[in-house]
Design a protein around this motif. Structure first.
Motif, short mmCIF file in Angstrom:
data_model
loop_
_atom_site.label_atom_id
_atom_site.label_comp_id
_atom_site.label_asym_id
_atom_site.label_seq_id
_atom_site.Cartn_x
_atom_site.Cartn_y
_atom_site.Cartn_z
N GLN A 35 -2.48 3.73 -15.18
CA GLN A 35 -3.72 4.04 -14.45
C GLN A 35 -3.99 3.03 -13.35
O GLN A 35 -4.56 3.36 -12.32
N ARG A 36 -3.60 1.79 -13.60
CA ARG A 36 -3.81 0.75 -12.59
C ARG A 36 -2.70 -0.29 -12.71
O ARG A 36 -2.45 -0.82 -13.78
N ALA A 37 -2.10 -0.57 -11.58
CA ALA A 37 -1.08 -1.62 -11.51
C ALA A 37 -1.31 -2.42 -10.24
O ALA A 37 -1.97 -1.96 -9.32
N THR A 38 -0.79 -3.62 -10.22
CA THR A 38 -0.87 -4.50 -9.05
C THR A 38 0.54 -4.64 -8.46
O THR A 38 1.46 -5.00 -9.20
N ILE A 39 0.67 -4.35 -7.19
CA ILE A 39 1.96 -4.44 -6.49
C ILE A 39 1.83 -5.55 -5.46
O ILE A 39 0.86 -5.60 -4.69
N VAL A 40 2.83 -6.45 -5.44
CA VAL A 40 2.80 -7.60 -4.52
C VAL A 40 4.06 -7.61 -3.68
O VAL A 40 5.17 -7.49 -4.20
N ARG A 77 0.83 -1.22 0.00
CA ARG A 77 0.00 0.00 0.00
C ARG A 77 0.86 1.26 0.00
O ARG A 77 0.54 2.24 -0.67
N ASP A 78 1.95 1.24 0.76
CA ASP A 78 2.84 2.39 0.83
C ASP A 78 3.49 2.65 -0.53
O ASP A 78 3.60 3.81 -0.95
N MET A 79 3.90 1.59 -1.22
CA MET A 79 4.51 1.78 -2.54
C MET A 79 3.51 2.39 -3.53
O MET A 79 3.88 3.25 -4.33
N VAL A 106 -0.33 -5.57 -15.97
CA VAL A 106 -1.19 -6.57 -16.60
C VAL A 106 -2.34 -6.82 -15.65
O VAL A 106 -2.13 -7.19 -14.49
N SER A 107 -3.56 -6.62 -16.10
CA SER A 107 -4.69 -6.79 -15.19
C SER A 107 -5.18 -8.23 -15.13
O SER A 107 -5.56 -8.72 -14.08
N LYS A 108 -5.16 -8.92 -16.26
CA LYS A 108 -5.62 -10.31 -16.26
C LYS A 108 -4.47 -11.21 -15.79
O LYS A 108 -3.35 -11.10 -16.25
N ASP A 109 -4.77 -12.10 -14.85
CA ASP A 109 -3.78 -13.04 -14.32
C ASP A 109 -2.56 -12.34 -13.73
O ASP A 109 -1.43 -12.79 -13.89
N ALA A 110 -2.78 -11.24 -13.01
CA ALA A 110 -1.68 -10.48 -12.44
C ALA A 110 -0.85 -11.32 -11.48
O ALA A 110 0.39 -11.26 -11.49
N THR A 111 -1.50 -12.14 -10.66
CA THR A 111 -0.72 -12.92 -9.69
C THR A 111 0.11 -14.00 -10.38
O THR A 111 1.23 -14.27 -9.96
N GLU A 112 -0.41 -14.60 -11.44
CA GLU A 112 0.39 -15.58 -12.19
C GLU A 112 1.57 -14.89 -12.86
O GLU A 112 2.67 -15.45 -12.92
N THR A 113 1.37 -13.68 -13.34
CA THR A 113 2.47 -12.91 -13.94
C THR A 113 3.56 -12.65 -12.90
O THR A 113 4.75 -12.83 -13.18
N GLY A 124 -3.56 0.22 -7.84
CA GLY A 124 -3.90 1.62 -8.02
C GLY A 124 -3.01 2.25 -9.06
O GLY A 124 -2.20 1.56 -9.70
N PRO A 125 -3.14 3.55 -9.26
CA PRO A 125 -2.27 4.25 -10.21
C PRO A 125 -0.82 4.11 -9.75
O PRO A 125 -0.52 4.27 -8.57
N PHE A 126 0.06 3.79 -10.71
CA PHE A 126 1.44 3.50 -10.32
C PHE A 126 2.37 3.66 -11.51
O PHE A 126 2.09 3.13 -12.58
#
Length: 163
Positions: A151-156, A72-74, A108-115, A145-147
């Protein structure tokens, strides 16, 4: 990246190849607080570990809080780095004696965790953390969120603890 409590960064362990993203075994009760994407990452991590003859890692509430905070911080501050990893892990109650962390982000929004899992396994440093035999507990934090201009990215963030 992986550290031993009370020492400096250690060398990298040997690596093996392969990945299976299907994980059929039931998750422990401690995984109940995981969100869907976090559970998906946990399943992928444990599938990769199983394919390499390693025991699964179990979810840890304190490591989960650390990982969620960091992801969340990133997103909120638009950076991508481990930052003061050691201080953060101790602040959230990590015990070790060895600690490790893998980070990834994808637009990548589809299958982000597999990516993310594919990226980690393709990187020798991240793979070494994910497949460290002594790690027994994990906290997974996913934020979106925006990153970095997207406009939208997934950070893990995946925070590991063990020997």
């Amino acid at each position: 990246m992986s550290w031993r409590i009370g020492s400096r960064r250690r060398g990298r362990p040997l690596l093996a190849a392969g990945l299976a993203l299907a994980f059929a075994a039931p998750l422990p009760a401690a995984a109940a607080s995981l969100r869907e994407q976090e559970r998906s990452v946990l399943n992928g991590v444990n599938a990769a570990r199983s394919e390499h003859g390693l025991p699964p890692v179990t979810p840890s509430a304190r490591l989960e809080r650390s990982a969620r905070f960091h992801s969340r911080d990133m997103v909120a501050r638009s950076y991508f780095a481990h930052g003061p990893f050691w201080q953060r892990m101790l602040r959230f109650g990590a015990r070790g004696p060895r600690l490790g962390e893998d980070l990834a982000w994808t637009a990548v929004s589809k299958d982000a965790t597999e990516t993310v899992l594919r990226l980690w396994l393709a990187s020798p440093t991240h793979r070494a953390v994910l497949l460290r035999p002594g790690f027994r507990r994990v906290g997974i934090g996913v934020a979106a969120g925006p990153f970095m201009g997207f406009q939208r990215a997934t950070i893990v963030t995946a925070d590991f603890e063990g020997t």
